[in-house]
Write an enzyme that holds these catalytic residues in place. Structure first.
Site, PDB file in Angstrom:
ATOM      1  N   LYS A 181       0.841  -1.213   0.000  1.00  0.00           N
ATOM      2  CA  LYS A 181       0.000   0.000   0.000  1.00  0.00           C
ATOM      3  C   LYS A 181       0.869   1.253   0.000  1.00  0.00           C
ATOM      4  O   LYS A 181       0.644   2.177  -0.776  1.00  0.00           O
ATOM      5  CB  LYS A 181      -0.925  -0.042   1.221  1.00  0.00           C
ATOM      6  N   ARG A 239      -8.536  12.248  12.381  1.00  0.00           N
ATOM      7  CA  ARG A 239      -7.097  11.960  12.515  1.00  0.00           C
ATOM      8  C   ARG A 239      -6.269  13.248  12.549  1.00  0.00           C
ATOM      9  O   ARG A 239      -6.547  14.186  11.811  1.00  0.00           O
ATOM     10  CB  ARG A 239      -6.655  11.023  11.384  1.00  0.00           C
ATOM     11  N   LYS A 294      -4.709   5.777  14.728  1.00  0.00           N
ATOM     12  CA  LYS A 294      -4.764   5.119  13.411  1.00  0.00           C
ATOM     13  C   LYS A 294      -6.200   5.205  12.874  1.00  0.00           C
ATOM     14  O   LYS A 294      -6.972   6.029  13.333  1.00  0.00           O
ATOM     15  CB  LYS A 294      -4.269   3.675  13.539  1.00  0.00           C
ATOM     16  N   ASP A 297       1.586  -1.399  11.935  1.00  0.00           N
ATOM     17  CA  ASP A 297       0.296  -1.805  11.365  1.00  0.00           C
ATOM     18  C   ASP A 297      -0.053  -3.259  11.674  1.00  0.00           C
ATOM     19  O   ASP A 297      -1.178  -3.699  11.424  1.00  0.00           O
ATOM     20  CB  ASP A 297       0.305  -1.589   9.843  1.00  0.00           C
TER      21      ASP A 297
HETATM   22  C1  S3P Z   1       2.490   4.789   6.309  1.00  0.00           C
HETATM   23  C2  S3P Z   1       3.045   5.121   7.515  1.00  0.00           C
HETATM   24  C3  S3P Z   1       2.513   4.676   8.806  1.00  0.00           C
HETATM   25  C4  S3P Z   1       1.557   3.495   8.630  1.00  0.00           C
HETATM   26  C5  S3P Z   1       0.573   3.715   7.517  1.00  0.00           C
HETATM   27  C6  S3P Z   1       1.306   3.921   6.201  1.00  0.00           C
HETATM   28  C7  S3P Z   1       3.122   5.303   5.067  1.00  0.00           C
HETATM   29  O1  S3P Z   1       1.788   5.742   9.397  1.00  0.00           O
HETATM   30  O2  S3P Z   1       0.859   3.237   9.844  1.00  0.00           O
HETATM   31  O3  S3P Z   1      -0.286   2.593   7.393  1.00  0.00           O
HETATM   32  O4  S3P Z   1       2.777   4.822   3.959  1.00  0.00           O
HETATM   33  O5  S3P Z   1       3.989   6.190   5.167  1.00  0.00           O
HETATM   34  P1  S3P Z   1       2.502   6.860  10.340  1.00  0.00           P
HETATM   35  O6  S3P Z   1       3.406   7.656   9.510  1.00  0.00           O
HETATM   36  O7  S3P Z   1       1.346   7.680  10.872  1.00  0.00           O
HETATM   37  O8  S3P Z   1       3.189   6.076  11.414  1.00  0.00           O
END
Ligand code: S3P
Length: 428
Positions: free
Chosen positions: A22, A122, A342, A315
């Site tokens: 993702k 958020r 989250k 995650d």
């Molecule tokens: C992500 C960073 C993480 C993760 C999210 C995807 C990214 O979040 O939890 O699912 O693609 O940079 P945070 O930067 O808030 O820790």
């Protein structure tokens, strides 16, 4: 529509290619839209979050064509982006919302971003504060803490910034803004977080420096060149298949081409420490590393998880909490207060939902404590619209006695469309 799952001593066998990563899929669309030329992407995640990213860039006038898991992005570079006449809808995607703030801040036009109910709760100030230091003009509810956000593009200045939270999204938004800013930006992280943005910046021809003290330096005014991106499988999606194989009897599952970037493989360190039977073969590295992973049913033991490991598995904590209910002894998860912000408050939600199934699990301020093993029973499970809570409930059903009802299974499509069908296809 509620999904009902009920199994009797299931055993999982077979091979799965989990969907594309993702984080990397989002970035491929963003970088391809910034770069002049034709960017091609293979193995793209057709999840709802990444489709939101595509829809936002189309509204900026970028030509994006999707054929199966292949994407072609034709862009004349970010100077050609047009002022969107509609709100940019980021759906459930925090990554889209936060990284796009960094990109939109330095344009010459006005734009408005908003997402779903979860996005509206958020925190965005963690992004907006450093961007404002760079000169950005962004407004929203509670001084920009919450969406909808209005961004008036403007000229940006480089900054020297130490992240107050370990967040790849904050780091990435600043890096993307820094590309357009005047001067050299320096970012220091308290703890290393996923480095997909840094890898992709170099892949698209930008230069950045990783200093010995861990700080990242990026000179503004760099232009990206179109590239080809090969997206490996998402280890955060693979985690649920790993959990499914671990907690069922006589299972053996091969997961092919799973992203193995070391900033993301904390889950593997954890399951090995818990006693999992897992083999890991690295594939040839081209851009992001990937590996094939064989996972078998295992007798697990409880462990303590915290510190620098947390961003490497943030995650995966709902799934780790579930497997800990089947492990012998106590599992303590700490330093994970980020879970509170989250897609939902994942500490409260995981504890509430696994408790309904009979787990011995207690919330703490920054994590949870789980005593195992406990037998799990069927229950009415809530997803809170959170894809990972939905997958946790579906995997828990494999170990439960009785029917598990999942209130909103559609939210799983955010990161893993057809997850339940894929999991069921392994059951013989
Ligand atoms: C992500 C960073 C993480 C993760 C999210 C995807 C990214 O979040 O939890 O699912 O693609 O940079 P945070 O930067 O808030 O820790």
């Amino acid at each position: 529509m509620t999904l009902t799952l009920s199994y009797s001593n299931p055993s999982l066998k077979g091979t799965i290619q989990v969907p594309g990563d993702k984080s990397i899929s989002h970035r491929a669309i963003m970088f391809g839209s910034m770069a002049a030329g034709t960017t091609t992407v293979e193995g793209f995640l057709l999840g709802d979050d990444c489709l939101s990213t595509i829809s936002c860039f189309r509204k900026l006038g970028v030509d994006i064509e999707l054929t199966g898991k292949s994407v072609t992005i034709k862009s004349a570079g970010e100077e050609s982006w047009q002022e969107p006449s509609e709100v940019l809808d980021t759906g459930n995607s925090g990554t889209t919302t936060r990284l796009m703030l960094g990109l939109l801040a330095g344009t010459s036009f006005h734009s408005v971003m908003a997402g779903d109910e979860s996005i509206a709760k958020r925190p965005m100030k963690r992004i907006i504060n450093p961007l404002r230091e760079m000169g950005a003009d962004i407004r929203g509810r509670q001084d920009g803490q919450y969406t909808p956000l209005a961004i008036q593009g403007t000229k940006l200045q480089a900054i020297n910034y130490t992240l107050p939270v370990a967040s790849a999204q904050v780091k990435s938004a600043i890096l993307l803004a820094a590309l357009k800013a005047e001067g050299k930006t320096v970012i220091t992280e308290p703890v290393p977080t996923r480095d997909h943005t840094e890898i992709m910046l170099e892949h698209f021809g930008a230069t950045l420096t990783k200093r010995n003290d861990g700080a990242i330096e990026l000179e503004g005014g760099q232009k990206l060149k179109a590239a080809h991106v090969q997206v490996p499988g998402d280890i955060s999606s693979a985690a649920f298949m790993i959990g499914a194989a671990l907690i069922t009897e006589q299972s053996e599952v091969l997961l092919t081409n799973v992203g193995s970037n070391p900033t993301r493989t904390g889950i593997l360190d954890v399951i090995k420490q818990m006693g999992a039977d897992v083999d890991w073969t690295e594939r040839a590295v081209e851009g992001e590393p990937s590996a094939d992973l064989t996972i078998r049913s295992s007798k697990l033991k409880g462990i303590e998880i915290g510190g620098e490991l947390i961003p490497r598995l943030i995650d995966e904590i709902p799934l780790i909490a579930l497997i800990a209910t089947q492990a012998h002894g106590t599992t303590i998860i700490k330093d994970a207060e980020e879970l509170r912000v989250k897609e939902t408050d994942r500490i409260a939600a995981v504890v509430a939902e696994l408790s309904k199934m009979g787990a011995d699990i207690t919330a703490t301020d920054d994590g949870m404590v789980i005593n195992g093993p406990t037998a799990l029973n069927g229950a009415d499970m809530k997803t809170y619209g959170d894809h990972r809570l939905g997958m946790m409930a579906a995997v828990a059903a494999l170990a439960a006695e009785g029917e598990v009802h999942i209130d909103d299974p559609d939210c799983i499509a955010v990161s893993f469309p057809n997850f339940v069908e894929q999991m069921n296809s392994l059951i013989n």
